[in-house]
Scaffold this active site. Structure first.
Site, short mmCIF file in Angstrom:
data_model
loop_
_atom_site.label_atom_id
_atom_site.label_comp_id
_atom_site.label_asym_id
_atom_site.label_seq_id
_atom_site.Cartn_x
_atom_site.Cartn_y
_atom_site.Cartn_z
NE ARG A 190 -3.81 -2.15 0.23
CZ ARG A 190 -3.46 -3.29 -0.66
NH1 ARG A 190 -2.22 -3.49 -1.45
NH2 ARG A 190 -4.23 -4.33 -0.66
CB SER A 212 -8.30 -1.04 4.79
OG SER A 212 -8.91 -2.23 4.27
CD GLU A 234 -5.12 0.49 2.80
OE1 GLU A 234 -4.84 -0.71 3.96
OE2 GLU A 234 -5.70 0.17 1.93
C1 FAD Z 1 -15.60 -0.08 -0.60
C2 FAD Z 1 -14.06 0.30 -0.86
C3 FAD Z 1 -13.31 -0.84 -0.80
C4 FAD Z 1 -12.00 -0.84 -0.92
N1 FAD Z 1 -11.32 -1.84 -1.24
C5 FAD Z 1 -9.65 -1.71 -1.58
C6 FAD Z 1 -9.04 -2.90 -1.74
O1 FAD Z 1 -9.52 -4.16 -1.78
N2 FAD Z 1 -7.64 -2.79 -1.93
C7 FAD Z 1 -7.03 -1.53 -1.89
O2 FAD Z 1 -6.07 -1.27 -2.24
N3 FAD Z 1 -7.76 -0.23 -1.38
C8 FAD Z 1 -9.15 -0.41 -1.48
N4 FAD Z 1 -9.97 0.68 -1.16
C9 FAD Z 1 -9.01 1.93 -0.80
C10 FAD Z 1 -9.05 2.91 -2.09
O3 FAD Z 1 -9.97 2.39 -2.98
C11 FAD Z 1 -7.59 2.77 -2.66
O4 FAD Z 1 -6.72 3.22 -1.78
C12 FAD Z 1 -7.39 3.31 -3.95
O5 FAD Z 1 -6.17 3.30 -4.52
C13 FAD Z 1 -7.35 4.95 -4.08
O6 FAD Z 1 -7.79 5.76 -5.24
P1 FAD Z 1 -8.41 7.11 -5.33
O7 FAD Z 1 -8.34 7.44 -6.55
O8 FAD Z 1 -9.85 6.99 -4.78
O9 FAD Z 1 -7.55 7.84 -4.30
P2 FAD Z 1 -7.82 9.12 -3.39
O10 FAD Z 1 -8.41 8.72 -2.30
O11 FAD Z 1 -8.36 10.20 -4.20
O12 FAD Z 1 -6.10 9.25 -2.79
C14 FAD Z 1 -5.45 8.22 -2.29
C15 FAD Z 1 -4.00 8.66 -2.09
O13 FAD Z 1 -3.43 8.54 -3.41
C16 FAD Z 1 -2.75 9.98 -3.84
N5 FAD Z 1 -3.30 10.23 -5.09
C17 FAD Z 1 -4.43 10.15 -5.86
N6 FAD Z 1 -4.16 10.54 -7.08
C18 FAD Z 1 -2.85 10.90 -7.27
C19 FAD Z 1 -2.32 11.31 -8.11
N7 FAD Z 1 -2.77 11.64 -9.74
N8 FAD Z 1 -0.58 11.71 -8.22
C20 FAD Z 1 -0.28 11.29 -6.85
N9 FAD Z 1 -0.92 11.01 -6.01
C21 FAD Z 1 -2.29 10.82 -5.94
C22 FAD Z 1 -3.46 10.84 -2.64
O14 FAD Z 1 -2.72 12.05 -2.61
C23 FAD Z 1 -3.49 10.07 -1.37
O15 FAD Z 1 -2.60 9.77 -0.84
C24 FAD Z 1 -11.42 0.58 -1.03
C25 FAD Z 1 -12.07 1.74 -0.90
C26 FAD Z 1 -13.45 1.54 -0.88
C27 FAD Z 1 -14.41 2.91 -0.59
#
Ligand code: FAD
Length: 289
Positions: A163, A211, A283
């Site tokens: 992660r 998480s 996380e």
């Molecule tokens: C129902 C649910 C289930 C989930 N299941 C999982 C799972 O099975 N496995 C898992 O790993 N995660 C899971 N997650 C968590 C989440 O989806 C992941 O962490 C995902 O990678 C976040 O992506 P996001 O685009 O929404 O990022 P954001 O929440 O917008 O950002 C997350 C992080 O990424 C950084 N970031 C975003 N975009 C950029 C960019 N362009 N450049 C640099 N940094 C950036 C942000 O600054 C922050 O640090 C789950 C979430 C939910 C709501």
């Protein structure tokens, strides 16, 4: 250009858990020139937070600039061989947008992320998102990012951890080169199976941020939370550790505040430390105050 930069902007709707105050500034670049022109200056004056789908983010009030990738969307196939397809994708592209292509060409490598609401390419790379034994790092060939301190775009093949990745610390992910693998299985069937598993284990019908804590080396965060009696525990505004999965916070009645978040995280960390001597690490990204 001004329309891309908003002041005192409400953040709640940009997160899956639907909690959030306001950002001092909210910047939505649409092209590389917007980034080059504004980001170095903004980075000098404010802290930055890069925002993708907000599926791993909980905001309070943020006295900085939220850089939202919602207008940096799209992808193209750059090369196709008998064993796979190389795709260049902009950071704000939702992972689910690849579903039709993956079905059509039986392309594997993102199937484990298909059931996650709003997850984007940039957010998945920054978090090295993964599930069911596979992480996105296994298909990332190259990342093009903007370094706001030097004001230039750079390309690397990043080193990933559990992660974690060099982002967002190194800068804003702009584009990612993915190599998806052709297989003789049905993508549709695999995703249906993984989505069923996800629905069985995760509270997908509630606003949540996934998480809450990383799994410590000693075991599963969810199990530790359950053992200290926090499964189903709620604050008075209905922010609860889910009955279905103790490591998922759910905003049950859509009334929870950022203070509820800080309170419940403290309670959880304190109880787990007192009981097991384990320091839980978030996380989920907690941004602002
Ligand atoms: C129902 C649910 C289930 C989930 N299941 C999982 C799972 O099975 N496995 C898992 O790993 N995660 C899971 N997650 C968590 C989440 O989806 C992941 O962490 C995902 O990678 C976040 O992506 P996001 O685009 O929404 O990022 P954001 O929440 O917008 O950002 C997350 C992080 O990424 C950084 N970031 C975003 N975009 C950029 C960019 N362009 N450049 C640099 N940094 C950036 C942000 O600054 C922050 O640090 C789950 C979430 C939910 C709501």
């Amino acid at each position: 250009m001004l329309s891309q930069l908003k002041r005192k902007y409400p953040l709640k709707e940009f997160t899956t858990i639907k909690i959030g105050g306001r950002a001092e500034l909210f910047f939505t670049p649409s092209k590389e020139e917007d980034i080059i022109r504004l980001l170095p200056k903004l980075a000098q004056d404010y802290p930055l937070y890069y925002l993708g789908g907000g599926s791993n983010t909980i905001f309070g009030n943020f006295k900085g600039v939220v850089v939202y990738t919602g207008n940096l969307k799209g992808w193209q196939i750059v090369k196709e061989t008998y064993e796979g397809v190389y795709i260049e994708a902009l950071a704000g592209t939702p992972i689910k947008d690849f579903y039709p292509l993956c079905v059509e060409k039986s392309l594997f490598g993102l199937e484990m992320l298909m059931g996650i609401p709003r997850i984007t390419v940039g957010g998945a790379v920054a978090m090295n998102a993964g599930a069911y034994g596979r992480e996105i790092s296994s298909v990332v060939e190259k990342v093009i990012y903007f370094d706001p301190t030097e004001g230039v775009f750079k390309a690397i093949k990043p080193q990933f951890g559990y992660r974690s990745s060099p982002f967002p610390q190194k800068g804003l992910v702009l584009k990612v080169l993915l190599k998806l693998e052709k297989k003789k299985e049905s993508f549709k069937r695999v995703v249906a199976k993984l989505s069923r598993l996800r629905r069985e284990k995760q509270p997908l019908s509630y606003p949540t941020a996934g998480s809450t804590f990383k799994n410590p080396p000693q075991g599963y965060a969810g199990k530790l939370l359950q053992e200290v009696g926090l499964k189903g525990f709620c604050t008075k505004n209905g922010l609860c550790f889910s009955e279905k999965h103790a490591n998922f916070l759910v905003n049950r009645d859509l009334k929870a505040t950022f203070d509820d978040v800080l309170k419940i995280l403290d309670i959880a960390k304190e109880r787990v430390f007192r009981e097991f001597g384990i320091v839980l690490q978030e996380e989920v990204k907690i941004v602002g105050n």
